[in-house]
Design a protein around this motif. Structure first.
Motif, mmCIF file in Angstrom:
data_model
loop_
_atom_site.group_PDB
_atom_site.id
_atom_site.type_symbol
_atom_site.label_atom_id
_atom_site.label_comp_id
_atom_site.label_asym_id
_atom_site.label_seq_id
_atom_site.Cartn_x
_atom_site.Cartn_y
_atom_site.Cartn_z
ATOM 1 N N THR A 1 56.415 18.957 71.110
ATOM 2 C CA THR A 1 55.589 18.198 70.179
ATOM 3 C C THR A 1 56.487 17.362 69.276
ATOM 4 O OG1 THR A 1 53.926 19.956 70.174
ATOM 5 C CG2 THR A 1 53.846 18.361 68.359
ATOM 6 N N PRO A 2 56.297 16.027 69.246
ATOM 7 C CA PRO A 2 57.205 15.163 68.485
ATOM 8 C C PRO A 2 57.365 15.560 67.024
ATOM 9 C CG PRO A 2 55.828 13.829 69.924
ATOM 10 C CD PRO A 2 55.311 15.242 70.014
ATOM 11 N N ILE A 3 56.278 15.929 66.366
ATOM 12 C CA ILE A 3 56.370 16.211 64.930
ATOM 13 C C ILE A 3 57.192 17.469 64.671
ATOM 14 C CG2 ILE A 3 54.298 17.622 64.695
ATOM 15 C CD1 ILE A 3 55.504 14.831 62.311
ATOM 16 N N LEU A 4 57.173 18.419 65.603
ATOM 17 C CA LEU A 4 57.996 19.622 65.437
ATOM 18 C C LEU A 4 59.477 19.287 65.614
ATOM 19 C CD1 LEU A 4 55.895 22.365 67.272
ATOM 20 C CD2 LEU A 4 55.985 21.831 64.832
ATOM 21 N N GLY A 5 59.777 18.416 66.582
ATOM 22 C CA GLY A 5 61.163 17.968 66.729
ATOM 23 C C GLY A 5 61.640 17.238 65.495
ATOM 24 N N GLY A 6 60.761 16.407 64.909
ATOM 25 C CA GLY A 6 61.122 15.702 63.685
ATOM 26 C C GLY A 6 61.307 16.644 62.512
ATOM 27 N N ALA A 7 60.465 17.683 62.443
ATOM 28 C CA ALA A 7 60.570 18.633 61.339
ATOM 29 C C ALA A 7 61.893 19.387 61.374
ATOM 30 C CB ALA A 7 59.395 19.619 61.398
ATOM 31 N N VAL A 8 62.337 19.772 62.566
ATOM 32 C CA VAL A 8 63.613 20.481 62.693
ATOM 33 C C VAL A 8 64.777 19.537 62.409
ATOM 34 C CG1 VAL A 8 65.109 21.698 64.300
ATOM 35 C CG2 VAL A 8 62.655 22.158 64.320
ATOM 36 N N ALA A 9 64.709 18.314 62.952
ATOM 37 C CA ALA A 9 65.793 17.348 62.742
ATOM 38 C C ALA A 9 65.893 16.926 61.282
ATOM 39 C CB ALA A 9 65.571 16.126 63.629
ATOM 40 N N ALA A 10 64.778 16.982 60.536
ATOM 41 C CA ALA A 10 64.782 16.569 59.129
ATOM 42 C C ALA A 10 65.651 17.478 58.262
ATOM 43 C CB ALA A 10 63.354 16.549 58.587
ATOM 44 N N ILE A 11 65.982 18.652 58.774
ATOM 45 C CA ILE A 11 66.865 19.561 58.031
ATOM 46 C C ILE A 11 68.241 18.927 57.835
ATOM 47 C CG2 ILE A 11 68.045 21.788 58.149
ATOM 48 C CD1 ILE A 11 65.610 22.809 59.763
ATOM 49 N N ILE A 12 68.682 18.148 58.813
ATOM 50 C CA ILE A 12 70.044 17.610 58.781
ATOM 51 C C ILE A 12 70.280 16.680 57.604
ATOM 52 C CG2 ILE A 12 71.674 16.142 60.065
ATOM 53 C CD1 ILE A 12 70.628 17.487 62.616
ATOM 54 N N PRO A 13 69.417 15.688 57.320
ATOM 55 C CA PRO A 13 69.668 14.838 56.148
ATOM 56 C C PRO A 13 69.184 15.425 54.827
ATOM 57 C CG PRO A 13 67.761 14.015 57.322
ATOM 58 C CD PRO A 13 68.304 15.154 58.139
ATOM 59 N N PHE A 14 68.537 16.599 54.847
ATOM 60 C CA PHE A 14 67.991 17.188 53.631
ATOM 61 C C PHE A 14 69.113 17.542 52.651
ATOM 62 C CE2 PHE A 14 66.433 21.236 51.547
ATOM 63 C CZ PHE A 14 65.674 20.590 50.586
ATOM 64 N N ALA A 15 68.986 17.085 51.423
ATOM 65 C CA ALA A 15 70.043 17.298 50.427
ATOM 66 C C ALA A 15 70.274 18.769 50.135
ATOM 67 C CB ALA A 15 69.695 16.553 49.138
ATOM 68 N N GLY A 16 69.241 19.610 50.305
ATOM 69 C CA GLY A 16 69.354 21.022 49.976
ATOM 70 C C GLY A 16 70.301 21.808 50.854
ATOM 71 N N VAL A 17 70.709 21.270 52.014
ATOM 72 C CA VAL A 17 71.641 22.020 52.864
ATOM 73 C C VAL A 17 73.012 22.138 52.212
ATOM 74 C CG1 VAL A 17 70.477 21.352 55.003
ATOM 75 C CG2 VAL A 17 72.360 19.956 54.142
ATOM 76 N N ALA A 18 73.260 21.345 51.177
ATOM 77 C CA ALA A 18 74.543 21.441 50.460
ATOM 78 C C ALA A 18 74.702 22.788 49.768
ATOM 79 C CB ALA A 18 74.671 20.308 49.447
ATOM 80 N N LYS A 19 73.596 23.525 49.578
ATOM 81 C CA LYS A 19 73.659 24.842 48.946
ATOM 82 C C LYS A 19 73.951 25.960 49.950
ATOM 83 C CE LYS A 19 70.326 23.467 45.380
ATOM 84 N NZ LYS A 19 69.001 23.764 44.764
ATOM 85 N N VAL A 20 73.957 25.608 51.247
ATOM 86 C CA VAL A 20 74.204 26.607 52.288
ATOM 87 C C VAL A 20 75.704 26.704 52.543
ATOM 88 C CG1 VAL A 20 73.783 27.254 54.687
ATOM 89 C CG2 VAL A 20 71.976 26.143 53.355
ATOM 90 N N THR A 21 76.220 27.950 52.528
ATOM 91 C CA THR A 21 77.656 28.174 52.745
ATOM 92 C C THR A 21 77.868 28.896 54.063
ATOM 93 O OG1 THR A 21 78.042 28.315 50.368
ATOM 94 C CG2 THR A 21 79.751 29.208 51.817
ATOM 95 N N ILE A 22 78.798 28.390 54.878
ATOM 96 C CA ILE A 22 79.142 28.999 56.165
ATOM 97 C C ILE A 22 80.650 29.188 56.197
ATOM 98 C CG2 ILE A 22 79.106 28.735 58.664
ATOM 99 C CD1 ILE A 22 76.665 26.987 58.378
ATOM 100 N N ALA A 23 81.070 30.436 56.340
ATOM 101 C CA ALA A 23 82.503 30.770 56.392
ATOM 102 C C ALA A 23 83.252 30.197 55.194
ATOM 103 C CB ALA A 23 83.107 30.262 57.696
#
Length: 492
Positions: free
Chosen positions: A194-216
């Motif tokens: 479903t296109p909108i679900l693909g867009g919803a998942v891909a929208a995580i990438i430019p979301f400013a809030g991912v800057a709060k996520v720490t990995i290693a």
């Protein structure tokens, strides 16, 4: 001037009728028609339609029409494919029938060799990015205009433009900021989700809030991974959705499936995919820039010299994700101007054939009709109608393109980087989109120099080596015989 409705009507008939057409889409120059049976397609009839510049038979039938006209014909065909009363047209056959027949044989053999899983996958990737090209071109031109005005404002030449440049910057940058979302929607659709679900998942990438996520111990950066991350995330979402629909209860699927897909694909996007795709995107940028900085002349020679065969196979669109990644990183792609030199070699070769075959009116007529499109970067008419069927001129055209690419690559190596702010056009149509490390003016000058080198070398290589003496004599004699027959028929 060819009428779009007439072209559409004749094309529908040549494609096997409206019942044989299942989908009609278009890119900047090509109409891409999905048909039920390729055996019902009259390829010769398609090529004979006034306004058609070329035909590529693949898993979809690709009809080359050129910029502008392709949009009008796509709309007309979409309407006529579902309309009653379409009658067979009677298009007049083009000249140089022998070359066309030989070109059709080459395309048929290529089509049979081209049905491999890898190439099919690459075509699917290309289909994801093709609908984005018009917006990429528009935003690229606006960005170029904004760059010129910004430079004028900085130098004090146009103080009136100071309040205008932020507006143009917002218009040019908005699409690129969210391009990951559009890639995600198209990717999900292409892979059965479903296109909108693909867009919803891909929208995580430019979301400013991912800057709060720490990995290693390191924080993610908004946009990390870019279109490559969006592509992988949406494909993952499509496969998860198709799997979930097999086990989810039908009464609860509306709630369970979307939630499962967005949650699982979203978490996997944040943790492994953004990091891995970020490394991959950075590697692509470093490789492209390093290749031109350290081996620019040789790299340009090889890339431009091999690009025409890629166009011949219809797989050049698979480079779109690479171009888009480079545009995201630097504002322009350094590869496109070099690859565009292949078209310059093709134009030079065609002009040489026009000069050499002065008695073959059929081939000269084909060249005259195809050259305007060639100057604008649409090379298929010259490839399939002239150089490829003749054999050796196709190779000399590649040589011309290789030397044009070597020129642009050498200037890149010497510090004058030349790039394109968008993808799609080439030839003269690329001038409004050029930019580089030393500004728009220097980029335009280097690109123009590369085109000139491609034209000249393609012309000289074809003029002196494109045709053997025997073949040159034969083609000119055939042209004189055809003219004599035509004159005799007119007298009768």
């Amino acid at each position: 001037m060819a009428d779009p409705r007439t072209i559409a009507r004749q094309a529908v008939d040549a494609l096997g009728g409206r019942a044989n057409i299942t989908d009609v889409e278009n890119c900047i120059t090509r109409l891409r028609v999905t048909v039920g049976s390729l055996d019902r397609v009259d390829e010769s009839g398609l090529r004979a339609i006034d306004g058609v510049l070329g035909v590529v038979m693949d898993d979809t039938v690709q009809i080359v029409l050129g910029p502008g006209l392709v949009n009008e014909v796509a709309d007309a065909m979409a309407a006529q494919a579902g309309a009653d009363g379409i009658r067979p047209g009677s298009p007049e056959r083009t000249d140089a029938a022998g070359l066309h027949a030989r070109g059709e044989q080459i395309r048929g053999a290529r089509k049979r060799r081209n049905q491999t899983p890898v190439k099919a996958f690459l075509r699917r990737i290309a289909n994801i990015f093709l609908p984005l090209i018009p917006a990429l071109i528009a935003c690229g031109i606006i960005a170029g205009l904004n760059g010129v005005l910004t430079n004028f404002v900085t130098r004090g030449w146009a103080p009136w433009a100071a309040p205008v440049t932020p507006v143009l910057a917002a218009v040019a940058s908005g699409f690129m900021t969210l391009i990951a979302v559009f890639v995600g929607m198209n990717a999900a659709k292409e892979f059965g989700g479903t296109p909108i679900l693909g867009g919803a998942v891909a929208a995580i990438i430019p979301f400013a809030g991912v800057a709060k996520v720490t990995i290693a111990g390191e924080k993610l950066a908004p946009g990390q991974g870019g279109v490559i991350g969006a592509l992988l995330a949406a494909i993952l979402a499509a496969y998860l959705e198709r799997w979930a629909r097999r086990w989810a209860p039908r009464s609860l699927s509306m709630l369970v499936v979307p939630t499962f897909v967005v949650l699982v694909a979203g978490v996997l996007t944040i943790f492994p995919l953004m990091t891995l795709s970020g490394w991959l995107a950075q590697g692509i940028g470093d490789l492209a820039n390093g290749l031109l900085q350290h081996g620019g002349a040789l790299a340009g020679l090889v890339l431009a010299g091999l690009f025409l065969p890629l166009v011949m196979l219809g797989l050049h669109q698979a480079l779109i994700p690479i171009h888009t990644t480079l545009i995201e990183q630097a504002g322009y792609t350094v590869l496109l101007p070099i690859l565009a030199m292949a078209g310059a070699g093709q134009v030079g070769a065609a002009i040489a054939l026009y000069v050499r075959l002065k008695h073959n009116a059929g081939i000269r007529s084909t060249i005259r009709s195809a050259l305007p499109a060639g100057f604008l970067g649409v090379g298929e008419p010259l490839i399939y109608g002239v150089t490829l069927p003749l054999g050796r001129p196709f190779i000399t055209a590649c040589v011309g393109g290789a030397f044009g690419g070597m020129f642009v690559g050498l200037l890149n190596q010497l510090g004058t980087t030349v790039g394109s702010t968008a993808i799609g056009p080439s030839g003269w149509a690329l001038f409004p989109l050029t930019n580089g490390s030393r500004g728009i003016g220097a980029a335009i000058a280097v690109y123009a120099g590369g085109l000139l080198v491609g034209y000249v070398v393609g012309f000289l290589a074809t003029y002196f080596f494109g045709l053997s003496k025997a073949e040159l004599r034969r083609l000119n004699d055939e042209g004189m015989d055809a003219e004599s027959e035509r004159t005799s028929a007119e007298r009768v």
